[in-house]
Design a protein around this motif. Structure first.
Motif, mmCIF file in Angstrom:
data_model
loop_
_atom_site.group_PDB
_atom_site.id
_atom_site.type_symbol
_atom_site.label_atom_id
_atom_site.label_comp_id
_atom_site.label_asym_id
_atom_site.label_seq_id
_atom_site.Cartn_x
_atom_site.Cartn_y
_atom_site.Cartn_z
ATOM 1 N N LEU A 32 0.822 -1.205 0.000
ATOM 2 C CA LEU A 32 0.000 0.000 0.000
ATOM 3 C C LEU A 32 0.856 1.254 0.000
ATOM 4 O O LEU A 32 1.855 1.319 0.709
ATOM 5 N N LYS A 33 0.445 2.238 -0.790
ATOM 6 C CA LYS A 33 0.980 3.571 -0.593
ATOM 7 C C LYS A 33 0.058 4.265 0.403
ATOM 8 O O LYS A 33 -1.142 4.002 0.430
ATOM 9 N N VAL A 34 0.605 5.123 1.217
ATOM 10 C CA VAL A 34 -0.167 5.799 2.252
ATOM 11 C C VAL A 34 0.091 7.293 2.170
ATOM 12 O O VAL A 34 1.230 7.734 1.977
ATOM 13 N N ALA A 35 -0.973 8.048 2.298
ATOM 14 C CA ALA A 35 -0.881 9.501 2.218
ATOM 15 C C ALA A 35 -1.555 10.148 3.424
ATOM 16 O O ALA A 35 -2.381 9.533 4.097
ATOM 17 N N TRP A 36 -1.187 11.386 3.655
ATOM 18 C CA TRP A 36 -1.872 12.247 4.606
ATOM 19 C C TRP A 36 -2.560 13.361 3.825
ATOM 20 O O TRP A 36 -1.952 13.970 2.938
ATOM 21 N N GLU A 44 -11.729 22.531 0.988
ATOM 22 C CA GLU A 44 -11.637 21.201 0.415
ATOM 23 C C GLU A 44 -10.496 20.424 1.055
ATOM 24 O O GLU A 44 -9.524 20.995 1.549
ATOM 25 N N ARG A 45 -10.637 19.112 1.007
ATOM 26 C CA ARG A 45 -9.571 18.254 1.495
ATOM 27 C C ARG A 45 -8.354 18.423 0.601
ATOM 28 O O ARG A 45 -8.474 18.411 -0.630
ATOM 29 N N GLU A 46 -7.167 18.581 1.210
ATOM 30 C CA GLU A 46 -5.967 18.813 0.420
ATOM 31 C C GLU A 46 -4.879 17.799 0.750
ATOM 32 O O GLU A 46 -4.743 17.353 1.895
ATOM 33 N N PHE A 47 -4.112 17.479 -0.258
ATOM 34 C CA PHE A 47 -2.987 16.564 -0.133
ATOM 35 C C PHE A 47 -1.892 17.193 0.715
ATOM 36 O O PHE A 47 -1.585 18.383 0.554
ATOM 37 N N VAL A 48 -1.307 16.376 1.603
ATOM 38 C CA VAL A 48 -0.202 16.849 2.430
ATOM 39 C C VAL A 48 1.092 16.112 2.083
ATOM 40 O O VAL A 48 2.116 16.732 1.794
ATOM 41 N N ALA A 49 1.056 14.785 2.105
ATOM 42 C CA ALA A 49 2.277 14.010 1.857
ATOM 43 C C ALA A 49 1.907 12.571 1.527
ATOM 44 O O ALA A 49 0.817 12.100 1.886
ATOM 45 N N MET A 50 2.827 11.877 0.853
ATOM 46 C CA MET A 50 2.598 10.479 0.496
ATOM 47 C C MET A 50 3.904 9.729 0.544
ATOM 48 O O MET A 50 4.974 10.296 0.256
ATOM 49 N N THR A 93 -8.314 19.006 10.245
ATOM 50 C CA THR A 93 -8.405 17.583 10.578
ATOM 51 C C THR A 93 -7.507 16.839 9.599
ATOM 52 O O THR A 93 -7.628 17.036 8.388
ATOM 53 N N TYR A 94 -6.648 16.022 10.137
ATOM 54 C CA TYR A 94 -5.685 15.288 9.321
ATOM 55 C C TYR A 94 -6.139 13.831 9.181
ATOM 56 O O TYR A 94 -6.476 13.181 10.181
ATOM 57 N N TYR A 95 -6.128 13.360 7.948
ATOM 58 C CA TYR A 95 -6.563 12.006 7.626
ATOM 59 C C TYR A 95 -5.425 11.235 6.965
ATOM 60 O O TYR A 95 -4.730 11.782 6.114
ATOM 61 N N CYS A 96 -5.271 9.971 7.334
ATOM 62 C CA CYS A 96 -4.396 9.119 6.544
ATOM 63 C C CYS A 96 -5.266 8.261 5.641
ATOM 64 O O CYS A 96 -6.428 7.963 5.957
ATOM 65 N N ALA A 97 -4.707 7.906 4.504
ATOM 66 C CA ALA A 97 -5.449 7.179 3.488
ATOM 67 C C ALA A 97 -4.513 6.202 2.795
ATOM 68 O O ALA A 97 -3.315 6.473 2.658
ATOM 69 N N ALA A 98 -5.070 5.090 2.343
ATOM 70 C CA ALA A 98 -4.264 4.054 1.699
ATOM 71 C C ALA A 98 -4.801 3.722 0.329
ATOM 72 O O ALA A 98 -6.017 3.774 0.079
ATOM 73 N N ALA A 99 -3.880 3.374 -0.556
ATOM 74 C CA ALA A 99 -4.220 2.954 -1.910
ATOM 75 C C ALA A 99 -3.250 1.859 -2.328
ATOM 76 O O ALA A 99 -2.144 1.768 -1.787
ATOM 77 N N GLY A 116 -8.847 6.847 7.342
ATOM 78 C CA GLY A 116 -9.039 6.859 8.778
ATOM 79 C C GLY A 116 -10.124 7.848 9.175
ATOM 80 O O GLY A 116 -10.706 8.527 8.326
ATOM 81 N N GLN A 117 -10.352 7.935 10.467
ATOM 82 C CA GLN A 117 -11.429 8.789 10.971
ATOM 83 C C GLN A 117 -10.970 10.230 11.167
ATOM 84 O O GLN A 117 -11.804 11.127 11.357
ATOM 85 N N GLY A 118 -9.669 10.461 11.121
ATOM 86 C CA GLY A 118 -9.145 11.816 11.247
ATOM 87 C C GLY A 118 -8.703 12.149 12.659
ATOM 88 O O GLY A 118 -9.214 11.607 13.645
ATOM 89 N N THR A 119 -7.733 13.049 12.748
ATOM 90 C CA THR A 119 -7.273 13.562 14.040
ATOM 91 C C THR A 119 -7.109 15.075 13.914
ATOM 92 O O THR A 119 -6.579 15.561 12.914
#
Length: 125
Positions: A32-36, A44-50, A93-99, A116-119
């Motif tokens: 999996l690649k994982v991003a924040w 809007e939700r914005e990309f932070v890092a991957m 709110t920061y979310y991690c996500a997987a692909a 994830g549910q966010g922090t």
């Protein structure tokens, strides 16, 4: 089914640091690649890092370069986002996500099929 759980958010002052954690379960983490991503109120939700599946390459948004670092440890199924020199505009709110590792368009939230549910991170001036 892949599940992600974030932790580490909080209320800090400008210039402080935080480290967010994302623990992944239910899938083959090394594939999996994982991003924040982050989302501030009314934005809007914005990309932070991957970080790619083997940790060999990372990328960050221009707004966080030089301040945020993404890393992972495959044996523990964990991804971290080290955030230094925090600014009020980092409040979100920061979310991690997987692909899957083969997924492209890593900047787009639609690429990621598990979230994830966010922090919450709040930076006071």
């Amino acid at each position: 089914q892949v599940q992600l759980v974030e932790s580490g958010g909080g209320l800090v002052q400008t210039g402080d640091s935080l480290r967010l954690s994302c623990v992944v379960s239910g899938g083959t983490f090394s594939m999996l690649k994982v991003a924040w991503f982050r989302q501030a109120p009314e934005k809007e939700r914005e990309f932070v890092a991957m970080i790619i599946n083997n940790g060999g390459w990372t990328t960050r948004a221009d707004s966080v370069k030089g301040r945020f670092t993404i890393s992972r440890d495959n044996p523990s199924n964990t991804v971290w986002l080290q955030m230094n020199m925090l600014k009020p505009e980092d409040t979100a709110t920061y979310y991690c996500a997987a692909a899957p590792a083969y997924a492209t368009d890593y900047l787009k939230a639609e690429t990621y099929n598990s979230w994830g549910q966010g922090t919450q991170v709040t930076v006071r001036s």
